[in-house]
Design a protein around this motif. Structure first.
Motif, short mmCIF file in Angstrom:
data_model
loop_
_atom_site.label_atom_id
_atom_site.label_comp_id
_atom_site.label_asym_id
_atom_site.label_seq_id
_atom_site.Cartn_x
_atom_site.Cartn_y
_atom_site.Cartn_z
N VAL A 194 42.18 50.31 49.98
CA VAL A 194 43.57 50.07 49.60
C VAL A 194 44.49 50.15 50.80
O VAL A 194 45.36 49.27 51.01
N TYR A 195 44.34 51.18 51.62
CA TYR A 195 45.23 51.36 52.76
C TYR A 195 44.97 50.33 53.86
O TYR A 195 45.84 50.10 54.70
N SER A 196 43.80 49.73 53.85
CA SER A 196 43.50 48.70 54.85
C SER A 196 44.10 47.35 54.49
O SER A 196 44.29 46.49 55.37
N SER A 197 44.42 47.13 53.23
CA SER A 197 44.75 45.78 52.75
C SER A 197 46.05 45.25 53.34
O SER A 197 46.09 44.16 53.92
N GLY A 198 47.16 46.01 53.17
CA GLY A 198 48.44 45.51 53.64
C GLY A 198 48.47 45.29 55.14
O GLY A 198 48.85 44.21 55.62
N LEU A 199 48.07 46.31 55.89
CA LEU A 199 48.04 46.18 57.34
C LEU A 199 47.01 45.14 57.77
O LEU A 199 47.20 44.43 58.77
N GLY A 200 45.91 45.04 57.03
CA GLY A 200 44.89 44.04 57.37
C GLY A 200 45.40 42.62 57.21
O GLY A 200 45.09 41.74 58.02
N GLU A 253 54.39 46.89 42.59
CA GLU A 253 53.74 48.16 42.27
C GLU A 253 52.24 47.96 42.02
O GLU A 253 51.41 48.76 42.45
N ASN A 254 51.89 46.88 41.35
CA ASN A 254 50.48 46.63 41.03
C ASN A 254 49.64 46.23 42.23
O ASN A 254 48.41 46.28 42.17
N LEU A 255 50.28 45.83 43.32
CA LEU A 255 49.53 45.38 44.49
C LEU A 255 48.54 46.44 44.96
O LEU A 255 47.40 46.11 45.34
N THR A 256 48.95 47.68 44.96
CA THR A 256 48.06 48.74 45.44
C THR A 256 47.71 49.77 44.36
O THR A 256 46.95 50.71 44.64
N ASN A 257 48.25 49.61 43.16
CA ASN A 257 48.00 50.60 42.10
C ASN A 257 47.18 50.05 40.95
O ASN A 257 46.87 50.81 40.02
N LEU A 271 37.44 48.41 41.02
CA LEU A 271 37.72 47.49 42.12
C LEU A 271 39.23 47.38 42.34
O LEU A 271 39.96 46.98 41.43
N PRO A 272 39.74 47.70 43.54
CA PRO A 272 41.19 47.61 43.78
C PRO A 272 41.65 46.15 43.88
O PRO A 272 41.00 45.33 44.54
N LEU A 273 42.77 45.86 43.25
CA LEU A 273 43.37 44.53 43.37
C LEU A 273 43.74 44.25 44.83
O LEU A 273 43.62 43.11 45.29
N ALA A 274 44.16 45.27 45.54
CA ALA A 274 44.55 45.09 46.95
C ALA A 274 43.39 44.55 47.77
O ALA A 274 43.57 43.67 48.62
N LEU A 275 42.19 45.07 47.52
CA LEU A 275 41.01 44.60 48.26
C LEU A 275 40.70 43.15 47.92
O LEU A 275 40.34 42.36 48.81
N VAL A 276 40.85 42.77 46.66
CA VAL A 276 40.59 41.38 46.25
C VAL A 276 41.54 40.43 46.97
O VAL A 276 41.14 39.39 47.48
N LEU A 285 55.06 43.89 51.54
CA LEU A 285 55.10 44.20 50.10
C LEU A 285 54.03 45.22 49.74
O LEU A 285 54.24 46.08 48.88
N PHE A 286 52.87 45.16 50.38
CA PHE A 286 51.82 46.15 50.16
C PHE A 286 52.27 47.53 50.64
O PHE A 286 52.01 48.55 49.99
N ILE A 287 52.93 47.56 51.81
CA ILE A 287 53.41 48.84 52.33
C ILE A 287 54.45 49.44 51.40
O ILE A 287 54.46 50.65 51.13
N ALA A 288 55.35 48.58 50.87
CA ALA A 288 56.36 49.05 49.92
C ALA A 288 55.69 49.57 48.65
O ALA A 288 56.14 50.56 48.06
#
Length: 441
Positions: free
Chosen positions: A97-103, A207-211, A282-287, A346-349
């Motif tokens: 999850v934490y890799s997704s936005g910065l990635g 909110e759903n991007l990482t939750n 499975l995290p939506l952020a990873l997808v 948006l992921f960081i937010a």
């Protein structure tokens, strides 16, 4: 008998002359042997041939992603010995999850680095993207999807503006993006107003991007299966195209081996994420991160635009003489970096619970650039892969996750991350020097 009688009769016609000349021509002992591509010989030798090819590449400085994989193995062993929960389901999910936005932001930086340039504004652009979404959606009541779209487009426009000043006006990319870093940070604070933060509405897209997690186990295993099948299909199609063009192609055994390795990795991650204890699925952020990687990799390797990016990064003047619009490529690449920067914002937010003045600040820029470089993208341009954003970000987040789990201070985390970045640049520099010495640059 006289000498005239011993002299053979000369041919009387041109045809006879040709026949006699042909008979007197020395026949070659064998037909010329066509040149054989050394890669074909390597594959015919089996494992021994591949090992010889691998050692030859290493001696020639062609390390590829080898240092990254070795580093990940070392990181996993060290932190697992320090804390047995490092490879647990919840820990792996946090890294994903934490890799997704910065990635996602690092993917845009990869394209900029392929040009041999730098974008110092990506963090500020991420903050502006988050601010635009929050102001439009929360303060002005815009539709959630429309606000997200405008936020991403705003990042695209800012990136294109950087590219315009760089390509058309001639301002160095370092200077124009540094100016953007300062200017867009001010714009972000001005848009956020006096309060400085806007909370993410419950149930919103951001909110759903990482939750949001796909709790059904079929989602994780299904994505793993799709990834494996897509990878195998890509290898088979590439092999078929090369055979049709009479070029060396991977044998079926190699394709099966590569697919098997990828299958083990994908299904292992799916199994860990689906563990009943500690993970939510499975995290939506990873997808979304993987989707961005797949599309960007296709653009970089399978389209004319991607090949032109590598050409401009390798030698701009040669690319210009070959008919490539260097200015157009540069503007487009910086626009792409801005777009992915705003999307990553948006992921960081989402992770921070809302848009704030600090979104995109701090060490965001350094982590994004470090991920691209650590993953294997060269700072000198013309060499790298989109997937280096994933590998580099996994390395960084794994280090941070492991240090957090053993209670290490932030100061130590910064020093270790800086040391890893320096090591990656040193490896890249030594690799390029070795390739020049070996005549492969």
């Amino acid at each position: 008998m006289s000498d005239l009688a011993k002299t053979p009769k000369s041919p009387e016609t041109p045809a006879e002359t040709s026949r006699v000349s042909a008979e007197r021509t020395v026949e070659p002992s064998a037909a010329p042997v066509p040149a054989v591509d050394p890669r074909l010989l390597v594959r015919e030798e089996g494992l021994k041939g591949y090992w010889s090819e691998f050692t030859r590449k290493v001696r020639g400085g062609e390390l590829g992603s080898l240092p990254v994989f070795v580093g990940l193995i070392v990181i996993a062993i060290v932190f697992q010995l320090q804390n047995s929960n490092f490879l647990s389901a919840s820990s792996v999910a946090n890294v994903a999850v934490y890799s997704s936005g910065l990635g996602i932001m690092a993917v845009g930086i990869v394209f900029v680095l392929l040009l041999g340039e730098i974008d110092l504004s990506v963090g500020s652009v991420a903050g502006v993207g988050a601010a635009v979404w929050a102001v439009l959606n929360v303060n002005h009541g815009w539709n959630d999807w429309l606000a997200v779209l405008v936020a991403v487009l705003s990042g695209t426009a800012l990136g294109a503006l950087h590219g315009f000043f760089f390509a058309k006006i001639g301002v160095p990319a370092f200077v124009v993006t540094l100016a953007g870093f300062l200017g867009w940070s001010g714009l972000q604070e001005w848009m956020m107003g006096g309060e400085g933060s806007i909370n993410t509405p419950s149930g919103s897209i951001v909110e759903n991007l990482t939750n949001y997690f796909f709790e059904d186990k079929a989602a994780g295993y299904g994505l793993a299966l799709v990834a494996v099948l897509a990878y195998a299909a890509s290898l088979l199609m590439d092999s078929r195209r090369r055979r049709a063009a009479a070029l060396p192609a991977r044998p079926t055994s190699e394709i099966a081996l590569r697919t098997g390795v990828v299958a083990i990795l994908c299904f292992a991650v799916a199994y860990v994420l689906n563990e009943p204890s500690g993970a939510r699925g499975l995290p939506l952020a990873l997808v979304l991160f993987l989707a961005v990687l797949v599309v960007a990799d296709f653009v970089a390797r399978r389209t004319t635009f991607g090949r032109q990016v590598f050409a401009v990064g390798g030698n701009p003047e040669a690319a210009r003489r070959a008919g490539i619009s260097v200015d157009r490529i540069r503007i487009t690449v910086f626009a792409l970096s801005g777009m992915l920067g705003a999307f990553g914002g948006l992921f960081i937010a989402s992770l921070s619970g809302g848009a704030t003045k600090s979104v995109g600040g701090g060490n965001t820029l350094m982590l994004v650039i470090a991920a691209a470089v650590i993953g294997g993208t060269s700072l000198f341009g013309g060499r790298g892969k989109v997937w280096s954003a994933l590998l580099g970000m996994i390395v960084i987040q794994s280090i941070q996750q492991g240090l957090n789990m053993i209670g290490m201070a932030n100061a130590i985390q910064y020093m270790i991350t800086g040391a890893v970045l320096l090591a990656a640049v040193v490896i890249d520099s030594v690799s390029r020097r070795t390739q020049k010495t070996a005549g492969r640059a």
